[in-house]
Enzyme design. Structure first.
Site, mmCIF file in Angstrom:
data_model
loop_
_atom_site.group_PDB
_atom_site.id
_atom_site.type_symbol
_atom_site.label_atom_id
_atom_site.label_comp_id
_atom_site.label_asym_id
_atom_site.label_seq_id
_atom_site.Cartn_x
_atom_site.Cartn_y
_atom_site.Cartn_z
ATOM 1 N N HIS A 187 0.828 -1.219 0.000
ATOM 2 C CA HIS A 187 0.000 0.000 0.000
ATOM 3 C C HIS A 187 0.857 1.261 0.000
ATOM 4 O O HIS A 187 0.663 2.164 0.792
ATOM 5 C CB HIS A 187 -0.932 -0.003 1.215
ATOM 6 C CG HIS A 187 -2.132 0.874 1.037
ATOM 7 N ND1 HIS A 187 -2.428 1.921 1.887
ATOM 8 C CD2 HIS A 187 -3.110 0.876 0.098
ATOM 9 C CE1 HIS A 187 -3.541 2.521 1.479
ATOM 10 N NE2 HIS A 187 -3.975 1.900 0.409
ATOM 11 N N HIS A 222 -2.285 2.399 13.227
ATOM 12 C CA HIS A 222 -1.852 1.733 11.984
ATOM 13 C C HIS A 222 -2.428 0.316 11.965
ATOM 14 O O HIS A 222 -3.635 0.149 12.040
ATOM 15 C CB HIS A 222 -0.313 1.792 11.938
ATOM 16 C CG HIS A 222 0.322 1.379 10.672
ATOM 17 N ND1 HIS A 222 -0.354 1.111 9.516
ATOM 18 C CD2 HIS A 222 1.634 1.185 10.357
ATOM 19 C CE1 HIS A 222 0.497 0.767 8.557
ATOM 20 N NE2 HIS A 222 1.710 0.816 9.029
ATOM 21 N N MET A 257 -11.841 3.394 15.572
ATOM 22 C CA MET A 257 -10.911 2.527 14.839
ATOM 23 C C MET A 257 -11.561 1.991 13.564
ATOM 24 O O MET A 257 -12.743 1.660 13.553
ATOM 25 C CB MET A 257 -10.473 1.363 15.728
ATOM 26 C CG MET A 257 -9.698 1.800 16.951
ATOM 27 S SD MET A 257 -8.116 2.532 16.552
ATOM 28 C CE MET A 257 -8.377 4.253 16.956
ATOM 29 N N GLY A 258 -10.739 1.943 12.493
ATOM 30 C CA GLY A 258 -11.272 1.454 11.224
ATOM 31 C C GLY A 258 -11.795 2.551 10.323
ATOM 32 O O GLY A 258 -12.229 2.281 9.206
ATOM 33 N N HIS A 261 -8.123 7.936 7.093
ATOM 34 C CA HIS A 261 -6.854 7.499 6.481
ATOM 35 C C HIS A 261 -6.084 8.743 6.078
ATOM 36 O O HIS A 261 -6.663 9.677 5.515
ATOM 37 C CB HIS A 261 -7.114 6.634 5.241
ATOM 38 C CG HIS A 261 -5.915 5.868 4.806
ATOM 39 N ND1 HIS A 261 -4.916 6.435 4.065
ATOM 40 C CD2 HIS A 261 -5.540 4.588 5.035
ATOM 41 C CE1 HIS A 261 -3.982 5.533 3.829
ATOM 42 N NE2 HIS A 261 -4.318 4.398 4.413
ATOM 43 N N ASP A 316 -9.171 -1.975 7.498
ATOM 44 C CA ASP A 316 -9.249 -2.699 8.774
ATOM 45 C C ASP A 316 -10.693 -2.871 9.252
ATOM 46 O O ASP A 316 -11.011 -3.852 9.926
ATOM 47 C CB ASP A 316 -8.445 -1.947 9.842
ATOM 48 C CG ASP A 316 -6.946 -2.046 9.574
ATOM 49 O OD1 ASP A 316 -6.251 -1.052 9.767
ATOM 50 O OD2 ASP A 316 -6.492 -3.131 9.141
ATOM 51 N N ARG A 341 1.746 -8.377 4.463
ATOM 52 C CA ARG A 341 2.502 -7.205 3.994
ATOM 53 C C ARG A 341 3.981 -7.499 3.789
ATOM 54 O O ARG A 341 4.699 -6.705 3.159
ATOM 55 C CB ARG A 341 2.326 -6.068 5.028
ATOM 56 C CG ARG A 341 2.952 -4.743 4.702
ATOM 57 C CD ARG A 341 2.479 -4.096 3.398
ATOM 58 N NE ARG A 341 1.077 -3.826 3.293
ATOM 59 C CZ ARG A 341 0.464 -2.718 3.735
ATOM 60 N NH1 ARG A 341 1.159 -1.808 4.360
ATOM 61 N NH2 ARG A 341 -0.821 -2.548 3.606
HETATM 62 C C1 SDX Z 1 -3.778 1.541 8.166
HETATM 63 O O1 SDX Z 1 -0.876 4.572 5.586
HETATM 64 C C2 SDX Z 1 -1.427 3.488 5.228
HETATM 65 O O2 SDX Z 1 -1.590 3.191 4.055
HETATM 66 C C3 SDX Z 1 -1.863 2.584 6.352
HETATM 67 C C4 SDX Z 1 -2.687 1.379 5.906
HETATM 68 C C5 SDX Z 1 -1.837 0.377 5.172
HETATM 69 O O3 SDX Z 1 -2.382 -0.342 4.319
HETATM 70 O O4 SDX Z 1 -0.643 0.244 5.519
HETATM 71 O O5 SDX Z 1 -3.762 1.809 5.098
HETATM 72 C C6 SDX Z 1 -3.249 0.626 7.117
HETATM 73 O O6 SDX Z 1 -3.040 1.912 9.041
HETATM 74 C C7 SDX Z 1 -5.180 2.041 8.062
HETATM 75 C C8 SDX Z 1 -5.550 3.031 9.214
HETATM 76 C C9 SDX Z 1 -5.917 2.221 10.443
HETATM 77 N N1 SDX Z 1 -6.032 3.111 11.607
HETATM 78 C C10 SDX Z 1 -7.266 3.388 12.123
HETATM 79 O O7 SDX Z 1 -8.324 2.983 11.675
HETATM 80 C C11 SDX Z 1 -7.198 4.246 13.388
HETATM 81 C C12 SDX Z 1 -8.273 5.330 13.333
HETATM 82 N N2 SDX Z 1 -7.882 6.289 12.294
HETATM 83 C C13 SDX Z 1 -7.339 7.536 12.720
HETATM 84 O O8 SDX Z 1 -6.527 7.477 13.853
HETATM 85 C C14 SDX Z 1 -6.798 8.369 11.561
HETATM 86 O O9 SDX Z 1 -7.768 8.407 10.608
HETATM 87 C C15 SDX Z 1 -5.478 8.004 10.915
HETATM 88 C C16 SDX Z 1 -4.399 7.822 11.912
HETATM 89 C C17 SDX Z 1 -5.631 6.758 10.116
HETATM 90 C C18 SDX Z 1 -5.113 9.146 9.972
HETATM 91 O O10 SDX Z 1 -4.979 10.247 10.788
HETATM 92 P P1 SDX Z 1 -4.476 11.675 10.250
HETATM 93 O O11 SDX Z 1 -4.247 11.676 8.785
HETATM 94 O O12 SDX Z 1 -3.349 12.071 11.121
HETATM 95 O O13 SDX Z 1 -5.781 12.569 10.461
HETATM 96 P P2 SDX Z 1 -5.946 13.626 11.589
HETATM 97 O O14 SDX Z 1 -5.557 13.034 12.911
HETATM 98 O O15 SDX Z 1 -5.266 14.874 11.139
HETATM 99 O O16 SDX Z 1 -7.525 13.825 11.626
HETATM 100 C C19 SDX Z 1 -8.158 14.753 10.752
HETATM 101 C C20 SDX Z 1 -9.524 14.980 11.354
HETATM 102 C C21 SDX Z 1 -9.462 15.279 12.862
HETATM 103 O O17 SDX Z 1 -10.627 16.035 13.170
HETATM 104 P P3 SDX Z 1 -10.450 17.555 13.672
HETATM 105 O O18 SDX Z 1 -9.562 17.447 14.897
HETATM 106 O O19 SDX Z 1 -9.770 18.257 12.497
HETATM 107 O O20 SDX Z 1 -11.865 17.989 13.950
HETATM 108 O O21 SDX Z 1 -10.318 13.799 11.258
HETATM 109 C C22 SDX Z 1 -10.608 13.308 12.561
HETATM 110 C C23 SDX Z 1 -9.619 13.939 13.504
HETATM 111 O O22 SDX Z 1 -10.146 14.024 14.816
HETATM 112 N N3 SDX Z 1 -10.422 11.863 12.527
HETATM 113 C C24 SDX Z 1 -11.153 11.008 13.212
HETATM 114 C C25 SDX Z 1 -10.686 9.742 12.836
HETATM 115 N N4 SDX Z 1 -9.687 9.880 11.957
HETATM 116 C C26 SDX Z 1 -9.522 11.209 11.767
HETATM 117 N N5 SDX Z 1 -12.160 11.187 14.102
HETATM 118 C C27 SDX Z 1 -12.708 10.054 14.623
HETATM 119 N N6 SDX Z 1 -12.308 8.802 14.314
HETATM 120 C C28 SDX Z 1 -11.312 8.617 13.433
HETATM 121 N N7 SDX Z 1 -10.919 7.370 13.122
#
Ligand code: SDX
Length: 373
Positions: A187, A222, A257-258, A261, A316, A341
């Site tokens: 990815h 992640h 979670m999930g 991105h 996820d 991976r």
């Molecule tokens: C993987 O990079 C890859 O390609 C990874 C992956 C791969 O194949 O290797 O795709 C695999 O890691 C997928 C992601 C799995 N992780 C999760 O599901 C954990 C939950 N997701 C978040 O923690 C978050 O979305 C990230 C870490 C994935 C991305 O975070 P960013 O890019 O740092 O986004 P951000 O923290 O700047 O958030 C932007 C806004 C914020 O809101 P505001 O503060 O601006 O109001 O979006 C919100 C965040 O609070 N937000 C979420 C959220 N993700 C972002 N709010 C609630 N739940 C979430 N999951």
């Protein structure tokens, strides 16, 4: 060259050139050496994708059979490795056990103690095969039981799933599992792949790079998210419960979670759509009421997150219920992500060693100056 602008988390920064993969967000396509990853998931097998990633081209029927044979021949691990894993504290997290295993594995592959791309490929294929055997037996061995080893009459995904559950999988279950392996295989430059390339860029060896990738992948932001998704679905119990739980978490400013991105931002991860279809097909073919309930719950979660936060699921979110329906222990969800991976990680380490430039970024210094000791 002078320092360029600071981007927290390197957001949007192009950190390397690669011919391995690219996330074309605007066209919703995950390009893997020229192919659409979803086409590969729907029409080919994970072993085909291993050939594409590690050797650079999709194998034909004969090539895949030969690669399947090579992976099977390399799938056993030294007996001492099981002893090492048995000595670890019983309560140790499965990903931490896996990190120890991958690091120790290098001890039996001294030839890999180099930065030679061809050696990386040879050792990498062995690690791809051994990772499945190790991951499938992490819990079994931790509980003091004998590992279940690959059966030479089974395909790679069938062996992997059978070693995990100890149960005869159906063809539909093997197919669904194989699609998740392809979805997880590569990815672009996620944190764990970037970690592997950063380590390899000092000309450190493949096992060191892979060990760093395991450590990164464990994080809940992640790879660790797939396990957290399943815990959330079990805690919620049903659609209304999930809606209440998500709203309560959002009210506490917690991450769901999930969802979300760094690259897809406020778009659907194409792999999530694929695995949603995989889940639907699996539960329909099995006539599985619990699986159908999980699917309805996931849809409700999607609806709430889209309306409340404008966020979409990542892979996820749907990989977790697929693994639940397949009878896989939750503790193995992220280890499986790593095992799948490894194909992409090996490709990136080969490429880094073949066209290396040491990663050494600069800082935006905010501390004091001119103090006298
Ligand atoms: C993987 O990079 C890859 O390609 C990874 C992956 C791969 O194949 O290797 O795709 C695999 O890691 C997928 C992601 C799995 N992780 C999760 O599901 C954990 C939950 N997701 C978040 O923690 C978050 O979305 C990230 C870490 C994935 C991305 O975070 P960013 O890019 O740092 O986004 P951000 O923290 O700047 O958030 C932007 C806004 C914020 O809101 P505001 O503060 O601006 O109001 O979006 C919100 C965040 O609070 N937000 C979420 C959220 N993700 C972002 N709010 C609630 N739940 C979430 N999951």
């Amino acid at each position: 060259m002078g320092a360029v602008e600071y981007r927290p988390g390197l957001e949007g920064v192009i950190a390397t050139e690669t011919s391995i993969s690219y996330l074309d967000v605007d066209h919703e396509e995950i390009v893997v050496r020229g192919y659409n990853l979803l086409d590969l998931a729907r029409q080919r097998t994970y072993v085909d994708v291993v050939g594409l990633l590690v050797h650079g081209s999709l194998p034909d029927e004969r090539g895949r059979a030969e690669l399947e044979r090579q992976l099977l021949a390399a799938a056993n691990v030294p007996a001492e490795l099981w002893q090492i894993l048995r000595l670890l504290p019983r309560q140790m997290d499965a990903m931490d056990r896996l990190r120890t295993a991958i690091s120790a594995l290098g001890g039996w592959d001294q030839a890999a103690n180099s930065a030679d791309p061809e050696q990386d490929r040879a050792s990498g294929l062995r690690v791809i095969a051994q990772s499945a055997t190790i991951v499938a037996n992490l819990i079994r061995v931790a509980e003091g039981n004998e590992p279940l080893l690959p059966d030479d009459r089974r395909s790679y995904p069938e062996n992997f799933l059978w070693m995990i559950t100890g149960r005869e999988p159906s063809a539909a279950e093997v197919r669904a599992f194989d699609q998740t392996l392809i979805a997880y295989s590569e990815h672009e430059l996620p944190n764990s792949t970037f970690a592997a390339r950063v380590i390899a860029s000092t000309l450190a060896d493949l096992y060191g790079a892979l060990t760093g990738a395991v450590a990164s992948l464990k994080g809940p932001l992640h790879g660790g998210a797939n396990e957290a998704v399943m815990e959330m679905l079990l805690e919620a119990g049903d659609e209304e419960g999930l809606e209440r739980l998500i709203r309560a978490k959002l009210a506490r400013k917690e991450r769901i979670m999930g969802f979300g991105h760094r690259v897809y931002m406020r778009r659907m991860d194409p792999r999530a759509q694929l695995l949603k279809e995989t889940l639907a097909q699996l539960v329909t073919e099995r006539g599985d009421p619990e699986g159908e309930k999980l699917l309805r719950m996931c849809q409700r979660g999607e609806d709430v997150m889209r309306s409340e936060k404008g966020l979409f699921p990542n892979l996820d979110y749907y990989a977790a219920p697929v693994y639940w329906v397949l009878g896989i222990p939750i503790d193995l969800y992220t280890p499986i992500f790593f095992a799948a991976r490894t194909a992409g990680l090996v490709a990136h380490v080969v490429e880094q060693h073949a066209h290396n430039r040491l990663f050494r970024p600069r800082v935006l210094y905010t501390g004091p100056r001119g103090l006298k000791p």
